[in-house]
Design a protein around this motif. Structure first.
Motif, short mmCIF file in Angstrom:
data_model
loop_
_atom_site.label_atom_id
_atom_site.label_comp_id
_atom_site.label_asym_id
_atom_site.label_seq_id
_atom_site.Cartn_x
_atom_site.Cartn_y
_atom_site.Cartn_z
N VAL A 56 60.08 9.59 5.21
CA VAL A 56 59.07 8.61 5.64
C VAL A 56 58.47 8.96 7.00
O VAL A 56 57.23 8.98 7.15
CB VAL A 56 59.66 7.18 5.63
N PRO A 57 59.27 9.27 8.03
CA PRO A 57 58.64 9.64 9.32
C PRO A 57 57.85 10.95 9.25
O PRO A 57 56.84 11.10 9.95
CB PRO A 57 59.83 9.77 10.28
N VAL A 58 58.26 11.89 8.39
CA VAL A 58 57.51 13.13 8.20
C VAL A 58 56.13 12.81 7.61
O VAL A 58 55.10 13.33 8.05
CB VAL A 58 58.28 14.09 7.27
N LEU A 59 56.13 11.94 6.62
CA LEU A 59 54.89 11.54 5.97
C LEU A 59 53.97 10.82 6.95
O LEU A 59 52.76 11.08 7.01
CB LEU A 59 55.24 10.63 4.78
N ARG A 60 54.54 9.93 7.74
CA ARG A 60 53.73 9.18 8.70
C ARG A 60 53.15 10.10 9.78
O ARG A 60 52.00 9.91 10.20
CB ARG A 60 54.58 8.08 9.34
N ALA A 61 53.91 11.09 10.18
CA ALA A 61 53.41 12.02 11.19
C ALA A 61 52.30 12.91 10.63
O ALA A 61 51.28 13.14 11.29
CB ALA A 61 54.56 12.87 11.73
N ALA A 62 52.51 13.38 9.41
CA ALA A 62 51.54 14.30 8.80
C ALA A 62 50.21 13.61 8.53
O ALA A 62 49.15 14.25 8.59
CB ALA A 62 52.11 14.88 7.51
N LEU A 63 50.25 12.31 8.25
CA LEU A 63 49.04 11.59 7.88
C LEU A 63 48.73 10.46 8.88
O LEU A 63 48.21 9.41 8.51
CB LEU A 63 49.20 11.02 6.46
N ALA A 64 49.03 10.74 10.14
CA ALA A 64 48.86 9.73 11.18
C ALA A 64 47.41 9.27 11.30
O ALA A 64 47.13 8.09 11.53
CB ALA A 64 49.35 10.28 12.53
N ASP A 65 46.47 10.21 11.16
CA ASP A 65 45.05 9.84 11.28
C ASP A 65 44.63 8.86 10.17
O ASP A 65 43.89 7.90 10.42
CB ASP A 65 44.17 11.08 11.22
N ALA A 66 45.10 9.11 8.95
CA ALA A 66 44.77 8.23 7.84
C ALA A 66 45.36 6.85 8.04
O ALA A 66 44.74 5.83 7.71
CB ALA A 66 45.26 8.85 6.52
N ILE A 67 46.56 6.80 8.59
CA ILE A 67 47.20 5.50 8.88
C ILE A 67 46.41 4.76 9.95
O ILE A 67 46.12 3.57 9.83
CB ILE A 67 48.67 5.71 9.30
N ALA A 68 46.03 5.50 11.00
CA ALA A 68 45.29 4.89 12.11
C ALA A 68 43.94 4.35 11.65
O ALA A 68 43.46 3.34 12.16
CB ALA A 68 45.11 5.91 13.23
N SER A 69 43.33 5.03 10.68
CA SER A 69 42.00 4.61 10.20
C SER A 69 42.08 3.42 9.25
O SER A 69 41.04 2.84 8.89
CB SER A 69 41.32 5.77 9.48
N GLY A 70 43.29 3.07 8.84
CA GLY A 70 43.45 1.95 7.91
C GLY A 70 43.33 2.32 6.45
O GLY A 70 43.38 1.45 5.58
N ARG A 71 43.21 3.61 6.14
CA ARG A 71 43.09 4.04 4.74
C ARG A 71 44.44 4.25 4.08
O ARG A 71 44.51 4.37 2.85
CB ARG A 71 42.27 5.34 4.66
#
Length: 262
Positions: A56-71
């Motif tokens: 889970v933290p690996v996934l969140r780090a790899a896709l941090a921009d997508a998370i930040a954008s709300g997508r």
């Protein structure tokens, strides 16, 4: 899964070109995000469910921009129990469920897809090739069975593509396939207790005629015969020869008999 052309084909099956930036997707078992990243490029919103707390933290780090954008939302959870309905939303956006289904829980996750069919437009799953064979099977074939009927009561099913062992690292011992389940409105059959009993009894006693396999489901053998005549089903056949509509008609007729009797 290391074959990018396969991953892209799955992402496109989940979100066709006409639904880019509109669809909502729930991904089961996101892993390190190879498919997740492509889904984020196409969908309006993705919820990635992953049970491995180390990934889970690996996934969140790899896709941090997508998370930040709300997508993208990344949820630590078990696909067998996770909430599908809330992230899929209640608006008119196309709603999609997808994932690479582990062999041990494929049946359970297909059951969950059926249970949530009214909230879905489609489900795109990677499964063992033999499971795909069962889902797309025709009546009268050896692959046709209870799983075929329960899934096709709620969905149209087609094979998107076969996936060879070389598309994975390390290569698995089995061949895989991508299957598309397109939700039916209305469903071919409501999965009532009578419908479930008819299907299960027919395939538990596959060699028996329906007259014997369905003994005891209706109020009497005479009631069963009347129901079969009304439903247009021959009790001299075996269950593997009937399509989903025939099981649906039979279940509805028996339930109507019971209602009349009360």
């Amino acid at each position: 899964l290391v074959a990018e052309h396969v991953t892209r084909a799955i992402a496109t099956a989940c979100v066709p070109d006409a639904e880019v930036n509109r669809a909502r997707v729930v991904e089961l078992g996101a892993g390190v995000g190879a498919l997740t990243a492509l889904l984020v490029e196409r969908a309006a919103h993705v919820v990635a469910i992953e049970r491995d707390r180390e990934l889970v933290p690996v996934l969140r780090a790899a896709l941090a921009d997508a998370i930040a954008s709300g997508r993208l939302d990344v949820v630590e959870g078990d696909a067998q129990t996770a909430d599908f309905e809330t992230p899929l939303g209640a608006d008119d956006a196309p709603r999609v469920l997808c994932g690479n289904l582990p062999y041990q829980i494929t049946g359970r996750l297909l059951q969950r897809a059926v249970e949530h069919a009214k909230q879905l437009d489609r489900a795109i799953f990677m499964v063992q090739a033999e499971v795909c064979d069962r889902l797309v099977a025709s009546p009268g074939t050896k692959e046709y069975g209870g799983l075929t009927i329960f899934v096709r009561a709620a969905f149209d099913v087609d094979r998107v593509m076969n996936v060879s062992r070389g598309c994975f690292h390390p290569p698995p011992d089995v061949t895989s396939a991508v299957v598309r389940l397109t939700a039916l409105r209305p469903p071919r059959a409501e999965e009532t207790p009578t419908f479930r009993a008819l299907v299960r009894r027919a395939f538990e006693a596959r060699r028996k005629t329906l007259r014997n396999a369905w003994s005891g489901i209706a109020a009497s053998s005479e009631a069963l015969a009347r129901a079969a005549q009304t439903a247009g089903v021959s009790l001299d056949l075996r269950g593997e020869t009937l399509d989903v509509d025939a099981y649906a008609r039979m279940a509805a007729t028996i339930d109507a008999q019971r209602s009349e009797a009360t």
